[in-house]
Write a protein that holds these residues in place. Structure first.
Motif, PDB file in Angstrom:
ATOM      1  N   LYS A   1       0.856  -1.180   0.000  1.00  0.00           N
ATOM      2  CA  LYS A   1       0.000   0.000   0.000  1.00  0.00           C
ATOM      3  C   LYS A   1       0.895   1.234   0.000  1.00  0.00           C
ATOM      4  CE  LYS A   1      -0.431   0.055   4.891  1.00  0.00           C
ATOM      5  NZ  LYS A   1      -0.922  -0.169   6.088  1.00  0.00           N
ATOM      6  N   ALA A   2       0.336   2.362  -0.367  1.00  0.00           N
ATOM      7  CA  ALA A   2       1.106   3.605  -0.435  1.00  0.00           C
ATOM      8  C   ALA A   2       1.802   3.885   0.895  1.00  0.00           C
ATOM      9  CB  ALA A   2       0.189   4.763  -0.801  1.00  0.00           C
ATOM     10  N   GLY A   3       3.084   4.216   0.809  1.00  0.00           N
ATOM     11  CA  GLY A   3       3.866   4.539   1.992  1.00  0.00           C
ATOM     12  C   GLY A   3       4.655   3.379   2.563  1.00  0.00           C
ATOM     13  N   ASP A   4       4.373   2.152   2.125  1.00  0.00           N
ATOM     14  CA  ASP A   4       5.124   0.994   2.617  1.00  0.00           C
ATOM     15  C   ASP A   4       6.595   1.116   2.238  1.00  0.00           C
ATOM     16  OD1 ASP A   4       2.863  -0.152   3.672  1.00  0.00           O
ATOM     17  OD2 ASP A   4       2.705  -1.747   2.172  1.00  0.00           O
ATOM     18  N   LYS A   5       7.477   0.823   3.174  1.00  0.00           N
ATOM     19  CA  LYS A   5       8.912   0.822   2.912  1.00  0.00           C
ATOM     20  C   LYS A   5       9.294  -0.550   2.366  1.00  0.00           C
ATOM     21  CE  LYS A   5      13.254   2.212   4.967  1.00  0.00           C
ATOM     22  NZ  LYS A   5      13.907   2.691   6.185  1.00  0.00           N
ATOM     23  N   VAL A   6      10.023  -0.572   1.252  1.00  0.00           N
ATOM     24  CA  VAL A   6      10.411  -1.820   0.612  1.00  0.00           C
ATOM     25  C   VAL A   6      11.899  -1.853   0.295  1.00  0.00           C
ATOM     26  CG1 VAL A   6       8.149  -2.273  -0.421  1.00  0.00           C
ATOM     27  CG2 VAL A   6       9.809  -0.925  -1.694  1.00  0.00           C
ATOM     28  N   LEU A   7      12.443  -3.057   0.274  1.00  0.00           N
ATOM     29  CA  LEU A   7      13.811  -3.288  -0.180  1.00  0.00           C
ATOM     30  C   LEU A   7      13.727  -3.707  -1.638  1.00  0.00           C
ATOM     31  CD1 LEU A   7      16.874  -3.785   0.190  1.00  0.00           C
ATOM     32  CD2 LEU A   7      16.273  -6.105   0.892  1.00  0.00           C
ATOM     33  N   ILE A   8      14.492  -3.061  -2.482  1.00  0.00           N
ATOM     34  CA  ILE A   8      14.515  -3.405  -3.904  1.00  0.00           C
ATOM     35  C   ILE A   8      15.601  -4.451  -4.098  1.00  0.00           C
ATOM     36  CG2 ILE A   8      14.812  -2.519  -6.236  1.00  0.00           C
ATOM     37  CD1 ILE A   8      14.014   0.270  -5.035  1.00  0.00           C
ATOM     38  N   VAL A   9      15.194  -5.689  -4.340  1.00  0.00           N
ATOM     39  CA  VAL A   9      16.129  -6.797  -4.520  1.00  0.00           C
ATOM     40  C   VAL A   9      16.765  -6.726  -5.904  1.00  0.00           C
ATOM     41  CG1 VAL A   9      16.332  -9.309  -4.558  1.00  0.00           C
ATOM     42  CG2 VAL A   9      14.784  -8.215  -2.946  1.00  0.00           C
ATOM     43  N   ALA A  10      15.973  -6.382  -6.892  1.00  0.00           N
ATOM     44  CA  ALA A  10      16.425  -6.218  -8.277  1.00  0.00           C
ATOM     45  C   ALA A  10      15.480  -5.214  -8.913  1.00  0.00           C
ATOM     46  CB  ALA A  10      16.377  -7.537  -9.021  1.00  0.00           C
ATOM     47  N   CYS A  11      15.901  -4.578  -9.996  1.00  0.00           N
ATOM     48  CA  CYS A  11      15.014  -3.630 -10.670  1.00  0.00           C
ATOM     49  C   CYS A  11      15.374  -3.567 -12.144  1.00  0.00           C
ATOM     50  CB  CYS A  11      15.113  -2.248 -10.040  1.00  0.00           C
ATOM     51  SG  CYS A  11      13.962  -1.076 -10.771  1.00  0.00           S
ATOM     52  N   GLU A  12      14.514  -4.130 -12.953  1.00  0.00           N
ATOM     53  CA  GLU A  12      14.712  -4.126 -14.405  1.00  0.00           C
ATOM     54  C   GLU A  12      14.687  -2.697 -14.945  1.00  0.00           C
ATOM     55  OE1 GLU A  12      12.010  -5.660 -18.062  1.00  0.00           O
ATOM     56  OE2 GLU A  12      12.325  -7.096 -16.436  1.00  0.00           O
ATOM     57  N   ASP A  13      13.870  -1.836 -14.341  1.00  0.00           N
ATOM     58  CA  ASP A  13      13.717  -0.452 -14.789  1.00  0.00           C
ATOM     59  C   ASP A  13      14.998   0.363 -14.593  1.00  0.00           C
ATOM     60  OD1 ASP A  13      12.118   1.682 -15.822  1.00  0.00           O
ATOM     61  OD2 ASP A  13      11.803   2.417 -13.783  1.00  0.00           O
ATOM     62  N   ASP A  14      15.664   0.193 -13.442  1.00  0.00           N
ATOM     63  CA  ASP A  14      16.918   0.903 -13.155  1.00  0.00           C
ATOM     64  C   ASP A  14      17.757   0.041 -12.213  1.00  0.00           C
ATOM     65  OD1 ASP A  14      19.008   2.583 -12.458  1.00  0.00           O
ATOM     66  OD2 ASP A  14      17.726   4.344 -12.164  1.00  0.00           O
ATOM     67  N   PRO A  15      18.728  -0.705 -12.743  1.00  0.00           N
ATOM     68  CA  PRO A  15      19.549  -1.609 -11.932  1.00  0.00           C
ATOM     69  C   PRO A  15      20.283  -0.922 -10.775  1.00  0.00           C
ATOM     70  CG  PRO A  15      19.880  -2.050 -14.261  1.00  0.00           C
ATOM     71  CD  PRO A  15      19.063  -0.801 -14.165  1.00  0.00           C
ATOM     72  N   ARG A  16      20.494   0.385 -10.849  1.00  0.00           N
ATOM     73  CA  ARG A  16      21.170   1.099  -9.752  1.00  0.00           C
ATOM     74  C   ARG A  16      20.359   1.068  -8.461  1.00  0.00           C
ATOM     75  NH1 ARG A  16      21.732   6.987 -11.497  1.00  0.00           N
ATOM     76  NH2 ARG A  16      19.596   6.554 -12.097  1.00  0.00           N
ATOM     77  N   ALA A  17      19.057   0.819  -8.558  1.00  0.00           N
ATOM     78  CA  ALA A  17      18.185   0.812  -7.384  1.00  0.00           C
ATOM     79  C   ALA A  17      18.303  -0.483  -6.575  1.00  0.00           C
ATOM     80  CB  ALA A  17      16.737   1.021  -7.816  1.00  0.00           C
TER      81      ALA A  17
END
Length: 63
Positions: A4-20
């Protein structure tokens, strides 16, 4: 699992921008993503140098 909006998440991988990958951010979407974003969640507040990114559910983990 859904976010839901505002949830804090860890980005394990990101096809859109690998730097994330490996960074944390917050979910922007008020509703589950649909066909416009191809089912990807919008994540923001990752870092000053990385703008909002779109990530698939399997690329995110609760932080």
């Amino acid at each position: 699992m859904s976010f839901k909006a505002g949830d804090k998440v860890l980005i394990v991988a990101c096809e859109d921008d690998p730097r994330a990958a490996g960074k944390t951010g917050r979910i922007v979407d008020e509703v589950p993503p649909g066909p416009l974003t191809e089912g990807r969640w919008t994540v923001h507040r990752i870092s000053p140098l990385i703008g909002p990114v779109l990530c698939h559910m399997h690329e995110l983990r609760p932080a």
